[in-house]
Design an enzyme around this catalytic site. Structure first.
Site, PDB file in Angstrom:
ATOM      1  N   LYS A   1      -3.074  -4.868 -19.763  1.00 30.33           N
ATOM      2  CA  LYS A   1      -3.277  -3.260 -20.270  1.00 30.33           C
ATOM      3  C   LYS A   1      -2.141  -2.747 -19.769  1.00 30.33           C
ATOM      4  O   LYS A   1      -2.219  -2.288 -18.515  1.00 30.33           O
ATOM      5  CB  LYS A   1      -4.582  -3.004 -19.944  1.00 30.33           C
ATOM      6  CG  LYS A   1      -4.921  -1.489 -20.658  1.00 30.33           C
ATOM      7  CD  LYS A   1      -6.019  -0.728 -20.056  1.00 30.33           C
ATOM      8  CE  LYS A   1      -5.121   0.389 -19.177  1.00 30.33           C
ATOM      9  NZ  LYS A   1      -4.489   1.297 -19.963  1.00 30.33           N
TER      10      LYS A   1
ATOM     11  N   GLY B   1      -1.478   1.057  -9.419  1.00 34.03           N
ATOM     12  CA  GLY B   1      -1.713   2.595  -9.856  1.00 34.03           C
ATOM     13  C   GLY B   1      -2.317   3.019  -8.668  1.00 34.03           C
ATOM     14  O   GLY B   1      -1.828   2.763  -7.376  1.00 34.03           O
ATOM     15  N   SER B   2      -2.826   4.008  -8.889  1.00 31.75           N
ATOM     16  CA  SER B   2      -3.377   5.193  -7.885  1.00 31.75           C
ATOM     17  C   SER B   2      -4.222   4.469  -7.072  1.00 31.75           C
ATOM     18  O   SER B   2      -5.130   3.869  -7.480  1.00 31.75           O
ATOM     19  CB  SER B   2      -3.627   6.416  -8.569  1.00 31.75           C
ATOM     20  OG  SER B   2      -5.088   6.311  -9.112  1.00 31.75           O
TER      21      SER B   2
ATOM     22  N   GLU C   1      -2.258  -2.885  -5.646  1.00 33.69           N
ATOM     23  CA  GLU C   1      -1.200  -2.557  -5.258  1.00 33.69           C
ATOM     24  C   GLU C   1      -1.218  -0.599  -5.478  1.00 33.69           C
ATOM     25  O   GLU C   1      -0.887  -0.287  -6.609  1.00 33.69           O
ATOM     26  CB  GLU C   1       0.171  -2.926  -5.732  1.00 33.69           C
ATOM     27  CG  GLU C   1       1.605  -2.559  -4.889  1.00 33.69           C
ATOM     28  CD  GLU C   1       2.006  -1.413  -5.237  1.00 33.69           C
ATOM     29  OE1 GLU C   1       2.033  -0.332  -4.488  1.00 33.69           O
ATOM     30  OE2 GLU C   1       2.669  -1.377  -6.359  1.00 33.69           O
TER      31      GLU C   1
ATOM     32  N   CYS D   1       5.921   4.248  -5.871  1.00 34.72           N
ATOM     33  CA  CYS D   1       4.868   4.034  -4.875  1.00 34.72           C
ATOM     34  C   CYS D   1       5.560   3.974  -3.519  1.00 34.72           C
ATOM     35  O   CYS D   1       4.952   4.527  -2.395  1.00 34.72           O
ATOM     36  CB  CYS D   1       4.038   3.039  -5.145  1.00 34.72           C
ATOM     37  SG  CYS D   1       4.767   1.541  -5.316  1.00 34.72           S
TER      38      CYS D   1
ATOM     39  N   GLU E   1       0.175  12.154  -1.735  1.00 30.92           N
ATOM     40  CA  GLU E   1       0.979  11.336  -2.543  1.00 30.92           C
ATOM     41  C   GLU E   1       1.341  12.435  -3.822  1.00 30.92           C
ATOM     42  O   GLU E   1       0.398  12.610  -4.652  1.00 30.92           O
ATOM     43  CB  GLU E   1       0.517  10.228  -3.233  1.00 30.92           C
ATOM     44  CG  GLU E   1       1.755   9.569  -3.935  1.00 30.92           C
ATOM     45  CD  GLU E   1       1.397   7.974  -4.249  1.00 30.92           C
ATOM     46  OE1 GLU E   1       2.239   7.161  -4.399  1.00 30.92           O
ATOM     47  OE2 GLU E   1       0.104   7.734  -4.553  1.00 30.92           O
TER      48      GLU E   1
END
Length: 492
Positions: free
Chosen positions: A187, A240-241, A263, A298, A396
């Site tokens: 996805k 992602g977040s 991650e 990231c 972040e």
């Protein structure tokens, strides 16, 4: 190619628009689509199939059926390697097309997109070559027994990947997952589905059996959640977040306890000691650490801790370099800094800049630019006099915003660097190898660079401590999470 050639090609390129399920391109079962926007211009690239829970279920059923047939999982490792190498060759033959799709999708400069595609191809080749070089174990027993420890494909793996490095992050997951013999449901982020859809054709042409590789574009709230809650997915590999990563942990507990690899976010500290070597090199690396990919990284070096004795000089050097990272047209090969991924993210970054203006000193940048293009651009931004508890120091931002914090004592710098919910990456600059290595050992981070930023390749693991994630991408270690360990005990 020259800028005008890229522009001309962009005007005629075919935009992939369909999901890929069970070996063929299909519309979403609902018939719905979503808009794919070029963030460099604000214009529509095309409409893409909006998959939801029904499409995810169809993809998972195809993946499970393919896994149980064993056409891929049971294939001779050398034959599986041959298929993945052919897929990499097909990607290489279309590398300019793939790079252009990424640039149109997320506003990444074309020269950077070409590098990402090359790294993605190298990732597939590396894992393809690793397939027939990973061994099991024979345990110690007496003469009447034999114990075999074997690694087997885990089953159906769902890869949920971000928009900042769409093809590369997908490659880090689907290459080892496929190499290990799994079936995959990919996805892509809704902001960046195009290359994921396009490469499905290459896998089919290379000989990956039907159902082994599937792509379901859609929104996180629907397709992503359906993946997290699906009872027949054995593992989710997510980048992602941190906020969304926590949701996948919840989904696992609410469903079949599927394995989850995460991650997630980062707020990476970059420590410049008083004896830092080669300040010119340090300034180049520090600017690239926060401004590369528009700061949408990231591992971005967003917290710069500088010894007070050299603070002003270092800020001046990095500000000078920030001017060279001026936003430009992503289709211009000379551009190194493109647009934010979409309007919403641009506004989020600008909101953080406004917060910084209230809490710290704006030393460079801080504005939206190139508004006449219709795109979403923010110039490189530097804040000084930042306090450790400021939001721009703790949260972040995922944009080109650097916070500079002074320190007097190395112990103070280490303590502030570790004062974060994140622990993905860090760096330390010092001529003294003992200072550098002692600092590296004490930094709570999955990756620490000494006298450089972002030194790495596919052979070494990638991942973080604390709320930066669980598990590792890259290297042979990544193969471990896509396999189950089985003991076979034989009585002779």
């Amino acid at each position: 190619m020259l800028q005008e050639q890229w522009v001309k090609r962009a005007q005629s390129i075919a935009i992939p628009s369909k999901a890929f399920i069970d070996g063929r391109y299909v519309d979403a079962l609902s018939g719905r689509t979503f808009d794919d926007i070029n963030p460099a211009t604000g214009k529509l690239n095309g409409k893409v199939a909006e998959c939801d829970a029904a499409d995810v279920d169809a993809a998972v059923r195809a993946a499970r059926r393919a896994f149980r047939k064993r056409d891929w999982a049971g294939m001779d490792p050398r034959a599986r390697k041959k298929v993945l190498l052919k897929a990499a060759d097909l990607m290489e033959a279309k590398s300019e097309e793939l790079a252009l799709l990424e640039t149109l999708d997320i506003g990444k400069p074309i020269r950077m997109a070409l590098n990402d595609v090359a790294s993605s191809i190298a990732t597939f080749r590396w894992y393809a070559e690793a397939i027939d070089k990973v061994y099991g174990e024979i345990g110690p027993t007496g003469d009447n027994d034999m114990s075999l420890v074997v690694r087997e494909a885990i089953g159906v793996v769902a890869a949920v990947v971000p928009w900042n490095f769409p093809l590369l992050m997908a490659s880090w997951k689907i290459a080892p997952a496929l190499a290990a013999g799994n079936s995959v449901v990919l996805k892509p982020a809704e902001q960046s589905p195009l290359t994921a859809i396009r490469i499905a054709e290459f896998f089919a042409e290379a000989g990956v059996p039907e159902g082994v590789f599937n792509v379901v574009p859609g929104y996180g709230e629907t397709a992503g959640k359906a993946i997290g809650l699906h009872d027949d997915i054995n593992m989710v590999a997510f980048t992602g977040s941190t906020q969304v990563g926590k949701l996948f942990l919840q989904y696992s507990g609410q469903s079949n306890m599927k394995r989850v690899s995460l991650e997630c976010g980062g707020k990476s500290p970059n420590i410049v000691m008083a004896d830092a070597p080669n300040l010119e090199q340090m300034a180049d690396a520090t600017a690239e650490a926060i401004f590369y990919n528009q700061g949408e990284v990231c591992t971005a070096g967003s917290r710069l801790y500088v010894h007070r004795s050299m603070r002003d000089k270092v800020v001046e050097m990095i500000s000078e370099r920030a001017r060279a990272w001026a936003p430009g047209d992503p289709l211009d090969p000379a551009t190194s800094f493109g647009s934010m991924v979409d309007e919403g993210h641009m506004k989020r970054v600008l909101d953080y800049i406004d917060i910084g203006k209230s809490d710290a000193t704006l030393a460079h940048g801080g504005a939206q630019v190139r508004q006449e293009t219709g795109g979403f651009y923010v110039e490189p931004t530097i804040f000084t006099d930042v306090k450790q508890d400021c939001r721009i120091c703790q949260e972040e931002i995922f944009g080109p915003v650097l916070s500079v914090i002074d320190f007097d004592d190395p112990e103070e710098a280490i303590a502030m660097a570790n004062d974060s919910q994140y622990g993905l990456a860090a760096a330390v600059w010092s001529k003294d190898i003992s200072t550098a290595l002692k600092t590296a050992r004490r930094l709570e981070s999955g990756i620490v660079w000494v006298n450089n930023w972002d030194g790495c390749n596919i052979t070494v693991p990638f991942g973080g401590y604390k709320q930066s994630g669980i598990g590792r991408d890259r290297s042979l270690h990544a193969l471990e999470k896509y396999t189950e360990m089985k003991l076979i005990w034989v009585r002779l």
